[in-house]
Write a protein that holds these residues in place. Sequence first.
Motif, mmCIF file in Angstrom:
data_model
loop_
_atom_site.group_PDB
_atom_site.id
_atom_site.type_symbol
_atom_site.label_atom_id
_atom_site.label_comp_id
_atom_site.label_asym_id
_atom_site.label_seq_id
_atom_site.Cartn_x
_atom_site.Cartn_y
_atom_site.Cartn_z
ATOM 1 N N THR A 146 29.282 -26.603 36.999
ATOM 2 C CA THR A 146 28.092 -25.901 36.504
ATOM 3 C C THR A 146 26.934 -25.953 37.482
ATOM 4 O O THR A 146 26.026 -25.114 37.415
ATOM 5 C CB THR A 146 27.660 -26.502 35.158
ATOM 6 O OG1 THR A 146 27.505 -27.917 35.290
ATOM 7 C CG2 THR A 146 28.672 -26.209 34.072
ATOM 8 N N LYS A 165 27.841 -23.057 39.441
ATOM 9 C CA LYS A 165 28.158 -21.919 38.592
ATOM 10 C C LYS A 165 29.435 -21.229 39.045
ATOM 11 O O LYS A 165 29.523 -20.000 39.157
ATOM 12 C CB LYS A 165 26.991 -20.930 38.567
ATOM 13 C CG LYS A 165 25.715 -21.506 37.982
ATOM 14 C CD LYS A 165 24.582 -20.488 37.960
ATOM 15 C CE LYS A 165 23.311 -21.104 37.386
ATOM 16 N NZ LYS A 165 22.174 -20.144 37.336
ATOM 17 N N LYS A 166 30.460 -22.050 39.283
ATOM 18 C CA LYS A 166 31.761 -21.538 39.698
ATOM 19 C C LYS A 166 32.841 -22.522 39.280
ATOM 20 O O LYS A 166 32.555 -23.654 38.889
ATOM 21 C CB LYS A 166 31.790 -21.337 41.214
ATOM 22 C CG LYS A 166 31.545 -22.608 42.015
ATOM 23 C CD LYS A 166 31.388 -22.346 43.492
ATOM 24 C CE LYS A 166 32.628 -21.799 44.132
ATOM 25 N NZ LYS A 166 32.504 -21.668 45.593
#
Length: 343
Positions: free
Chosen positions: A211, A214-215
């Motif tokens: 997180t 964000k991948k």
Amino acid sequence: MKDLLRYKIIGLLALVLTSLVISCGQRNGKWVKNVAVGEALGTSYSLIYISEKELDYQSQFDSIFQVINRSMSTYIPTSDISKINRGDTTVVVDHMFREVFELSKKIYNATGGYFDPTVGVLVNAWGFGPGKELEMNTERVDSLLHYVGFNKVNISPNNTISKIDPHIYFDFNAIAKGYAVDRLAVFLDEKGIENYLLEVGGELVAKGENTLRKKQWVVAIDDPQMDWERTSKQTVNMKDNAMASSGNYRKFKIDPETGAKYVHTIDPLTGFTKNSNILAATVVAKDCATADAYATALMAMDLTRSKEVLEADQLLEGYIIYLDDAGAVQEYMTEGFKKMLIK
């Protein structure tokens, strides 16, 4: 637990740390990356778990490793497995031993005996375990095969182990490390942690995503032909699954007199070390113990049989690096594994 012998070939791009600080936290917005690194079970570990606040579960992680050692380490004389191997029939094993035993039985049957934790007597005899190394020949191998076969052992409802011969020797080295990662994952699940990447000796469990970036979690698989420099062969995304790998290319012995090479993978059906054209095998499954066991089994099989096993089980994905008849490096991937690749 130094009995977990197999060299692991997964490199973790997501676990490149700037320093080896135990249980540190790094904040990025509302998320904190908690990291625990160290040594356990005869290898190193790197545990990343993301939360909304800084957490320190180091003592709990240590406790999990200690309990697994007391249960399944053949290098600890007072462990349950060591007592059982010495013939103690009164040992009442814990729930973890039972889970590993029952999963081992399942995979033993599914692989036609290519995964077999009773191969320990041969692991010792070939010089890859804690027991005495022997001078091996066809007659010696044939005699030791009488003590190999997971169909020769049972676990009772009250968690005691029975063996048809007291010389049968358990060695869970090809499944216990993966199981340890699973137990760490269960602990974090119970704490409500939804995003983590856990690695012990190259065995992995990934949940959720990274997180902070964000991948998805990114993992690299080493090139088995690079002896001194670590270079990735493939890079994959992982989410809510587990991965384990096995290879023979760095774990072997050379006979000082004959120059013969003995790899550490032993074929439980023949009793001999396995020199095959498979350089490395990676398995993806829902849990790491299963991936760990199947990765070992694939190395003991020939290429055709390995492909059949992967294609027959829809819950498994696999990646095999092998040499063709001309000696050229080739790759085999299941369709599911191809979808994990980062192009």
